[in-house]
Design a protein around this motif. Structure first.
Motif, PDB file in Angstrom:
ATOM      1  N   LEU A   9      57.459  22.741  62.517  1.00 18.09           N
ATOM      2  CA  LEU A   9      56.958  22.894  63.883  1.00 18.09           C
ATOM      3  C   LEU A   9      57.276  21.661  64.730  1.00 18.09           C
ATOM      4  CD1 LEU A   9      53.488  24.588  63.241  1.00 18.09           C
ATOM      5  CD2 LEU A   9      55.410  25.580  64.481  1.00 18.09           C
ATOM      6  N   THR A  10      56.992  20.478  64.191  1.00 15.55           N
ATOM      7  CA  THR A  10      57.265  19.261  64.959  1.00 15.55           C
ATOM      8  C   THR A  10      58.751  19.102  65.235  1.00 15.55           C
ATOM      9  OG1 THR A  10      57.270  17.996  62.895  1.00 15.55           O
ATOM     10  CG2 THR A  10      55.213  18.054  64.133  1.00 15.55           C
ATOM     11  N   GLN A  11      59.582  19.479  64.256  1.00 18.28           N
ATOM     12  CA  GLN A  11      61.031  19.411  64.468  1.00 18.28           C
ATOM     13  C   GLN A  11      61.458  20.346  65.593  1.00 18.28           C
ATOM     14  OE1 GLN A  11      63.493  17.467  63.031  1.00 18.28           O
ATOM     15  NE2 GLN A  11      64.783  18.421  64.586  1.00 18.28           N
ATOM     16  N   ALA A  12      60.899  21.566  65.604  1.00 21.94           N
ATOM     17  CA  ALA A  12      61.244  22.533  66.652  1.00 21.94           C
ATOM     18  C   ALA A  12      60.799  22.039  68.018  1.00 21.94           C
ATOM     19  CB  ALA A  12      60.614  23.888  66.335  1.00 21.94           C
ATOM     20  N   LEU A  13      59.578  21.465  68.087  1.00 19.82           N
ATOM     21  CA  LEU A  13      59.070  20.957  69.368  1.00 19.82           C
ATOM     22  C   LEU A  13      59.920  19.790  69.865  1.00 19.82           C
ATOM     23  CD1 LEU A  13      56.699  22.813  68.714  1.00 19.82           C
ATOM     24  CD2 LEU A  13      55.138  20.966  69.356  1.00 19.82           C
ATOM     25  N   ALA A  14      60.284  18.891  68.948  1.00 17.39           N
ATOM     26  CA  ALA A  14      61.085  17.737  69.349  1.00 17.39           C
ATOM     27  C   ALA A  14      62.474  18.168  69.819  1.00 17.39           C
ATOM     28  CB  ALA A  14      61.196  16.758  68.177  1.00 17.39           C
ATOM     29  N   SER A  15      63.080  19.118  69.108  1.00 19.73           N
ATOM     30  CA  SER A  15      64.411  19.587  69.509  1.00 19.73           C
ATOM     31  C   SER A  15      64.364  20.274  70.866  1.00 19.73           C
ATOM     32  CB  SER A  15      64.952  20.561  68.456  1.00 19.73           C
ATOM     33  OG  SER A  15      65.117  19.907  67.216  1.00 19.73           O
ATOM     34  N   HIS A  16      63.330  21.085  71.069  1.00 22.54           N
ATOM     35  CA  HIS A  16      63.199  21.763  72.367  1.00 22.54           C
ATOM     36  C   HIS A  16      63.038  20.747  73.492  1.00 22.54           C
ATOM     37  CE1 HIS A  16      60.586  23.509  75.563  1.00 22.54           C
ATOM     38  NE2 HIS A  16      61.528  24.442  75.542  1.00 22.54           N
ATOM     39  N   ALA A  17      62.191  19.746  73.278  1.00 15.50           N
ATOM     40  CA  ALA A  17      61.974  18.737  74.317  1.00 15.50           C
ATOM     41  C   ALA A  17      63.265  17.961  74.590  1.00 15.50           C
ATOM     42  CB  ALA A  17      60.858  17.781  73.889  1.00 15.50           C
TER      43      ALA A  17
ATOM     44  N   ALA B 270      49.756  20.788  64.808  1.00 12.98           N
ATOM     45  CA  ALA B 270      48.583  20.690  63.932  1.00 12.98           C
ATOM     46  C   ALA B 270      48.108  22.089  63.566  1.00 12.98           C
ATOM     47  CB  ALA B 270      47.464  19.917  64.627  1.00 12.98           C
ATOM     48  N   LEU B 271      47.796  22.293  62.285  1.00 16.02           N
ATOM     49  CA  LEU B 271      47.237  23.549  61.805  1.00 16.02           C
ATOM     50  C   LEU B 271      45.805  23.292  61.346  1.00 16.02           C
ATOM     51  CD1 LEU B 271      50.236  24.969  59.726  1.00 16.02           C
ATOM     52  CD2 LEU B 271      49.565  25.526  62.075  1.00 16.02           C
ATOM     53  N   ASP B 272      44.901  24.175  61.782  1.00 16.17           N
ATOM     54  CA  ASP B 272      43.491  24.029  61.433  1.00 16.17           C
ATOM     55  C   ASP B 272      43.308  24.091  59.909  1.00 16.17           C
ATOM     56  OD1 ASP B 272      40.592  24.165  62.632  1.00 16.17           O
ATOM     57  OD2 ASP B 272      40.659  25.629  61.017  1.00 16.17           O
ATOM     58  N   THR B 273      42.568  23.134  59.360  1.00 10.10           N
ATOM     59  CA  THR B 273      42.392  23.051  57.908  1.00 10.10           C
ATOM     60  C   THR B 273      41.761  24.313  57.345  1.00 10.10           C
ATOM     61  OG1 THR B 273      42.119  20.649  58.081  1.00 10.10           O
ATOM     62  CG2 THR B 273      41.362  21.705  56.048  1.00 10.10           C
ATOM     63  N   GLU B 274      40.703  24.774  57.983  1.00  8.18           N
ATOM     64  CA  GLU B 274      39.999  25.957  57.484  1.00  8.18           C
ATOM     65  C   GLU B 274      40.896  27.184  57.524  1.00  8.18           C
ATOM     66  OE1 GLU B 274      36.009  28.590  58.577  1.00  8.18           O
ATOM     67  OE2 GLU B 274      36.269  26.568  59.399  1.00  8.18           O
ATOM     68  N   GLU B 275      41.631  27.361  58.615  1.00 10.32           N
ATOM     69  CA  GLU B 275      42.510  28.523  58.734  1.00 10.32           C
ATOM     70  C   GLU B 275      43.696  28.418  57.786  1.00 10.32           C
ATOM     71  OE1 GLU B 275      41.707  29.688  63.430  1.00 10.32           O
ATOM     72  OE2 GLU B 275      43.475  28.515  62.879  1.00 10.32           O
ATOM     73  N   ALA B 276      44.265  27.231  57.674  1.00 12.13           N
ATOM     74  CA  ALA B 276      45.450  27.055  56.833  1.00 12.13           C
ATOM     75  C   ALA B 276      45.135  27.292  55.359  1.00 12.13           C
ATOM     76  CB  ALA B 276      46.033  25.658  57.030  1.00 12.13           C
ATOM     77  N   LEU B 277      43.913  26.954  54.948  1.00 12.74           N
ATOM     78  CA  LEU B 277      43.525  27.120  53.545  1.00 12.74           C
ATOM     79  C   LEU B 277      42.710  28.379  53.301  1.00 12.74           C
ATOM     80  CD1 LEU B 277      42.601  23.436  52.584  1.00 12.74           C
ATOM     81  CD2 LEU B 277      44.636  24.716  51.897  1.00 12.74           C
ATOM     82  N   SER B 278      42.613  29.257  54.305  1.00  9.90           N
ATOM     83  CA  SER B 278      41.792  30.461  54.149  1.00  9.90           C
ATOM     84  C   SER B 278      42.312  31.332  53.001  1.00  9.90           C
ATOM     85  CB  SER B 278      41.767  31.257  55.452  1.00  9.90           C
ATOM     86  OG  SER B 278      43.076  31.649  55.827  1.00  9.90           O
ATOM     87  N   GLY B 279      43.646  31.421  52.873  1.00  6.92           N
ATOM     88  CA  GLY B 279      44.208  32.200  51.765  1.00  6.92           C
ATOM     89  C   GLY B 279      43.829  31.619  50.418  1.00  6.92           C
TER      90      GLY B 279
ATOM     91  N   PHE C 236      53.700  14.664  63.277  1.00  2.00           N
ATOM     92  CA  PHE C 236      54.232  14.101  64.518  1.00  2.00           C
ATOM     93  C   PHE C 236      55.684  13.698  64.306  1.00  2.00           C
ATOM     94  CE2 PHE C 236      52.542  10.509  62.162  1.00  2.00           C
ATOM     95  CZ  PHE C 236      53.535   9.532  62.301  1.00  2.00           C
ATOM     96  N   GLN C 237      56.446  13.675  65.394  1.00  2.00           N
ATOM     97  CA  GLN C 237      57.848  13.262  65.341  1.00  2.00           C
ATOM     98  C   GLN C 237      58.266  12.754  66.712  1.00  2.00           C
ATOM     99  OE1 GLN C 237      60.609  15.935  63.454  1.00  2.00           O
ATOM    100  NE2 GLN C 237      62.309  15.256  64.723  1.00  2.00           N
ATOM    101  N   LYS C 238      58.871  11.589  66.715  1.00  2.09           N
ATOM    102  CA  LYS C 238      59.399  11.042  67.963  1.00  2.09           C
ATOM    103  C   LYS C 238      60.639  11.826  68.376  1.00  2.09           C
ATOM    104  CE  LYS C 238      59.617   6.637  68.607  1.00  2.09           C
ATOM    105  NZ  LYS C 238      59.954   5.200  68.424  1.00  2.09           N
TER     106      LYS C 238
END
Length: 512
Positions: free
Chosen positions: A57-65, A275-284, A262-264
């Protein structure tokens, strides 16, 4: 005094009982250890997947920016080139308009003079406003750097939308400050891109300046734009020289714990954050853990039960005669109790539907063989639902018990049977009874129930009443017990339809 459960299961404390207990304990501990180890391994796999997702996700956001800013900067460079070498065939506003059309991400494209006044704009009309108060203008006026500058998100003076200014300084031929070319990127451009990712309900995607100012965020909140996150652990690690990284922490905006990455952004002073919510990410994993622990507990219970069963069987063999007498006596007592429960209604104590069906079959067959009359009463408490609604189910149960006592008091011959047919419906089986006698008895029962005087405000009679239907006659070979029930039931419905608190005879009986 009954023996304790442990002694009943394992008998005397012998070496065998201790050995069985030890084996059971070892099996349970082994199963628990294996389950916990597997859950730990699965959790590590989940965490690895989460870290990979956050990194992607951070890589995609940084590339888009980076792509968005690079495209915008190319436009700025082309405009400055036009300012340095004017083209008489192409006016400056037309050039700006063409450049803005090619990039949908641009909300504005302006050329400002050395005083911050608008010289030309891609948008018409030219407002001739002053932008001297903008941070990016003051930066370029004070710095001779000709490279791109990314400013904090601001509100557009044309339409009020959030924009991110990207600007370059341009000079006079002698090197003095001539003004600024600025392109305003729509903040919505980042929001539209962020909406394409599945980050569940509480996930976060954000783009920040290197000094911590928030430029764009999903979920979007006006109050968050421009807020500084410089003091957060993410930016402390960026200051320490980390280009990318991950950590778990609580958000300063909403307080939820998340897996942060994070990524510059290359070549630009920006930091992409996912960021992924801890509770949601570990719900499975939580669901998997609950199922696994439940199965483990079930397995442990099976181990205990099997151990107890085997040990108890050994002791039963050693004390077979004594236990056999006890078990036989208990079984006889239990059989009597079950037989009694199977034939009687648990609430009223009178015969139940099953007992009634058996008795009806027997008496009907006898009446067919011997040619004797058989009568059947179907009785139903009037407005009983209203009674329950007004007085409660406890009062309703008490009412049914009192009515059952009245019916039971009319079982005056060995073959007579009063039974609860279901709910508030009762039946009375009267072998060797003609229709006239059955009608008289039904009317007597109806009056006896009314005389109980059980208050019932929803009834027209202000007390609990019942209605009844009577079927009677000598069964023929073509008749069946269900015919007698249907005739009595139809008569009951007619009694209900005529106003309740009445007894009605079946049609054949009424004609006779």
């Amino acid at each position: 005094m009954p023996r304790p459960l442990w002694r009943r299961l394992f008998g005397r404390r012998t070496r065998l009982s201790y050995a069985a207990g030890a084996i059971t304990l070892i099996c349970c501990l082994t199963l628990t250890t294996i389950t916990l180890w597997m859950l730990r391994q699965n959790r590590d796999l989940y965490l690895a997947q989460i870290h990979t997702s956050v990194a992607n996700l951070t890589q995609a956001l940084a590339s888009h920016a980076e792509d968005t800013l690079k495209q915008t900067d190319i436009v700025l460079v082309s405009v400055i080139a036009r300012l340095d070498t004017p083209d008489p065939a192409l006016s400056l506003p037309l050039l700006l308009a063409r450049q803005a059309v090619e990039l949908n991400q641009l909300a504005e494209l302006l050329v400002l003079d050395a005083q911050g006044m608008e010289v030309a704009s891609a948008n018409l009309p030219n407002l001739r406003e002053s932008y001297a108060d903008r941070d990016y203008f003051q930066y370029h006026r004070q710095h001779a750097d000709l490279g791109p500058h990314i400013g904090r998100a601001v509100r557009s003076r044309r339409n009020g939308e959030w924009v991110i200014p990207v600007s370059r300084r341009y000079n006079l031929p002698d090197g003095r400050f001539a003004g600024v070319v600025v392109a305003a990127i729509r903040e919505q451009c980042f929001q539209d891109f962020y909406e394409g990712f599945d980050i569940q309900r509480h996930g976060v995607l954000a783009m920040n300046m290197l000094e911590g100012s928030l430029l764009a965020r999903r979920p979007f909140d006006d109050r968050d734009i421009g807020r500084s996150l410089f003091s957060t652990p993410v930016f402390q690690r960026v200051l320490d020289g980390e280009k990318r990284g991950q950590l778990v922490l609580h958000s300063t905006l909403d307080g939820r714990e998340r897996f942060y990455g994070f990524q510059k952004v290359d070549n630009y002073p920006l930091v992409a954050i996912a960021a992924l919510d801890t509770e949601e990410a570990l719900s499975g994993w939580h669901h998997q853990a609950a199922v696994s622990l439940g199965l483990t507990a079930l397995g442990m219970l099976l181990f205990v039960a099997m151990g107890a069963y085997l040990t108890r069987n050994i002791f039963i063999r050693l004390q077979a005669e004594h236990h056999l007498r006890i078990v036989t006596a208990d079984l006889e007592h239990l059989n009597h109790a079950l037989e009694d429960q199977a034939l009687h209604d648990g609430l009223t104590g009178i015969a139940n539907r099953r007992h009634f069906d058996q008795a009806l079959q027997q008496e009907f067959a006898r009446a067919q063989r011997e040619g004797t009359p058989l009568s059947l009463l179907m009785l139903d408490v009037d407005n009983f639902k209203s009674f329950n609604d007004n007085y409660g189910h406890l009062a309703g149960d008490h009412c049914l018990r009192r009515i059952a006592q009245v019916l039971q008091s009319f079982e005056r011959r060995p073959g007579d049977l009063a039974a609860r047919y279901g709910g508030e419906e009762f039946t009375v089986l009267l072998p060797n009874t003609p229709g006239e006698g059955a009608l008289d008895l039904a009317e007597t029962i109806r009056q006896a129930v009314q005389d109980l005087g059980i208050p019932h405000q929803a009834s027209a009679y202000r007390v609990v009443t019942l209605s009844g239907g009577v079927s009677a006659g000598v069964p023929t070979p073509t008749d069946s017990p269900q015919d007698w029930i249907n005739k009595a039931d139809n008569a009951l419905y007619r009694a209900k339809a005529s106003g309740r608190n009445e007894i009605a005879a079946s049609e054949c009986l009424a004609l006779n």
